[in-house]
Design a protein around this motif. Structure first.
Motif, mmCIF file in Angstrom:
data_model
loop_
_atom_site.group_PDB
_atom_site.id
_atom_site.type_symbol
_atom_site.label_atom_id
_atom_site.label_comp_id
_atom_site.label_asym_id
_atom_site.label_seq_id
_atom_site.Cartn_x
_atom_site.Cartn_y
_atom_site.Cartn_z
ATOM 1 N N GLU A 58 0.704 -1.435 0.286
ATOM 2 C CA GLU A 58 -0.146 0.288 0.169
ATOM 3 C C GLU A 58 0.799 1.128 0.540
ATOM 4 O O GLU A 58 0.527 2.207 -0.075
ATOM 5 C CB GLU A 58 -0.409 0.056 1.219
ATOM 6 C CG GLU A 58 -0.547 -0.229 2.114
ATOM 7 C CD GLU A 58 -1.044 -0.174 3.739
ATOM 8 O OE1 GLU A 58 -0.722 0.079 5.039
ATOM 9 O OE2 GLU A 58 -2.356 -0.240 2.922
ATOM 10 N N ILE A 62 -0.998 5.242 -0.828
ATOM 11 C CA ILE A 62 -0.397 6.335 -0.107
ATOM 12 C C ILE A 62 0.084 7.575 -0.164
ATOM 13 O O ILE A 62 -0.925 8.865 -0.332
ATOM 14 C CB ILE A 62 0.708 5.936 1.917
ATOM 15 C CG1 ILE A 62 -0.140 4.763 2.259
ATOM 16 C CG2 ILE A 62 0.498 7.442 2.456
ATOM 17 C CD1 ILE A 62 -1.832 5.116 2.613
ATOM 18 N N GLN A 192 -3.097 0.099 -6.694
ATOM 19 C CA GLN A 192 -3.579 0.450 -5.512
ATOM 20 C C GLN A 192 -3.329 2.027 -5.241
ATOM 21 O O GLN A 192 -4.218 2.217 -4.936
ATOM 22 C CB GLN A 192 -1.669 0.864 -4.794
ATOM 23 C CG GLN A 192 -1.077 -0.735 -4.391
ATOM 24 C CD GLN A 192 -0.142 -0.547 -3.373
ATOM 25 O OE1 GLN A 192 0.464 0.052 -2.491
ATOM 26 N NE2 GLN A 192 1.319 -1.203 -3.632
ATOM 27 N N ASP A 217 -4.447 3.436 5.797
ATOM 28 C CA ASP A 217 -4.517 2.296 4.658
ATOM 29 C C ASP A 217 -5.540 2.431 4.018
ATOM 30 O O ASP A 217 -6.811 2.592 4.296
ATOM 31 C CB ASP A 217 -3.944 0.952 5.582
ATOM 32 C CG ASP A 217 -5.597 1.140 6.804
ATOM 33 O OD1 ASP A 217 -6.210 1.845 6.924
ATOM 34 O OD2 ASP A 217 -5.285 1.216 8.132
ATOM 35 N N SER A 219 -8.421 -0.966 3.054
ATOM 36 C CA SER A 219 -9.028 -1.662 3.813
ATOM 37 C C SER A 219 -9.588 -2.865 2.985
ATOM 38 O O SER A 219 -9.438 -2.961 1.548
ATOM 39 C CB SER A 219 -10.669 -0.940 4.006
ATOM 40 O OG SER A 219 -11.241 -0.726 2.880
ATOM 41 N N ARG A 223 -9.896 -3.370 -1.365
ATOM 42 C CA ARG A 223 -8.394 -4.114 -2.196
ATOM 43 C C ARG A 223 -9.596 -5.553 -2.944
ATOM 44 O O ARG A 223 -8.762 -5.463 -4.239
ATOM 45 C CB ARG A 223 -7.168 -4.779 -0.985
ATOM 46 C CG ARG A 223 -6.350 -3.933 -0.322
ATOM 47 C CD ARG A 223 -5.675 -4.321 0.514
ATOM 48 N NE ARG A 223 -5.156 -3.472 1.332
ATOM 49 C CZ ARG A 223 -4.119 -3.502 1.708
ATOM 50 N NH1 ARG A 223 -2.852 -4.823 0.753
ATOM 51 N NH2 ARG A 223 -3.328 -3.017 3.074
#
Length: 337
Positions: A58, A62, A192, A217, A219, A223
């Motif tokens: 991840e 971000i 991502q 993050d 979840s 994903r």
């Protein structure tokens, strides 16, 4: 608000599906053309490894969620910005597929996000966007070209006296493994970015108005949804762009396929797992294929195919941004804001 959030999720699923449809066959194209794998087996492996890759990591998410557009303000404006970004990115991706030209879904999405952010009045951290997104996207194809060139020269010298038949047989075995590796990292990279923006939309709905939206993050439901969409698009993947890169643009033997796929895999994993920056598999692999044509045995690069490829590489971010601006202005006029 709920309807707008649902629209963002649907648009994200469509974008992820179109991403798999447009790009995923590229991860198996060289192996299929070089007869390392049959099309059916290669596509099946791509579906599986794209899905697995989409569930991993991840760090890139971000960066995309928090460091390009500074999301703060009304939740409906944030959701609208993300929705416009997905729509413009999908439209440009499908347009280039119709032209049988490779395009970066990363370029599409970043361009759409910047354009939508501009028209809806969100602050953009252009320095961070350049350092973390634009610079890696521009440099990675050059590195792909150089690394594939160097690998081709090295392999040509090492195996200069090896008969072609056993050499090609071994190269095909290696390329079948590299195909799985490329499909895995394609899932890591591309899923991502899409999941990140879905999380921004979800967090925006839960955040008080005026506060900045920060994604910590991704979840697992998000994903899995994006991974399934990417895998489905991969399973339906078309071969128009593959023919441009692996057949029309260059003439590849199994050794050059290994050099191109190996160089692309190395750079993609470094970007995803170490540097945590988004890069385009499409243009890293395309440049790597081109790099093999200028090393070792004489290649056959065809300018009428690779020149348009690099034209799209340079134009996609501004084109997707302009398309998002136009869509955003139409939306603003239609809702009277």
């Amino acid at each position: 608000m709920e309807l707008l959030l649902a629209g963002v999720i649907v648009a994200a699923v469509i974008f992820a599906g179109s991403n798999g449809f447009h790009d995923a066959a590229l991860t198996i194209g060289n192996a299929v053309v070089g007869r390392a794998l049959s099309p059916k087996w290669a596509l099946g492996l791509a579906v599986v490894f794209n899905f697995i890759g989409a569930l991993l990591g991840e760090g890139i998410a971000i960066v995309v969620a928090n460091q390009i557009v500074q999301f703060a303000g009304a939740a409906d404006a944030i959701l609208l910005c993300i929705l416009i970004a997905f729509v413009s990115a999908t439209a440009w991706s499908l347009f280039t597929y119709w032209l049988a030209l490779p395009v970066s879904s990363t370029h599409c999405l970043i361009g759409g996000l910047i354009g939508a952010g501009i028209v809806l009045g969100f602050a953009l951290d252009m320095r961070e966007a350049f350092d973390s997104v634009v610079l890696p996207l521009l440099l990675s194809p050059l590195l792909g070209f150089l690394l594939a060139w160097a690998l081709t020269v090295l392999l040509s010298k090492i195996f200069a006296s090896t008969p072609s038949k056993p050499l090609f047989r071994s190269a095909r075995m290696v390329d079948s493994v590299l195909t799985c590796s490329l499909s895995l990292v394609h899932g890591v990279q591309d899923a991502q970015k899409t999941a990140a923006l879905v999380m921004v939309a979800i967090v925006a709905v839960q955040t008080a108005p005026g506060e900045r939206v920060d994604v910590i993050d991704i979840s697992w439901p998000v994903r899995i949804i994006i991974a399934l969409a990417l895998a489905l698009g991969t399973g339906l993947s078309g071969w128009r762009v593959v023919r441009t890169l692996s057949v029309r643009m260059a003439k590849l033997d199994p050794v050059k396929s290994v050099a191109a796929d190996g160089a692309a895999a190395v750079l993609m994993y470094i970007a995803a797992l170490i540097m945590r920056v988004p890069v385009s598999l499409t243009f890293v692999l395309g440049s790597a294929i081109l790099g093999t044509q200028y090393a070792g045995r004489k290649g056959h690069p065809r300018a009428r195919y690779f020149v348009p490829m690099f034209g799209v590489w340079l134009l996609t971010i501004p084109a997707a941004a302009l398309l998002a601006i136009v869509i955003g202005l139409i939306v603003k006029v239609s809702i009277g804001t």
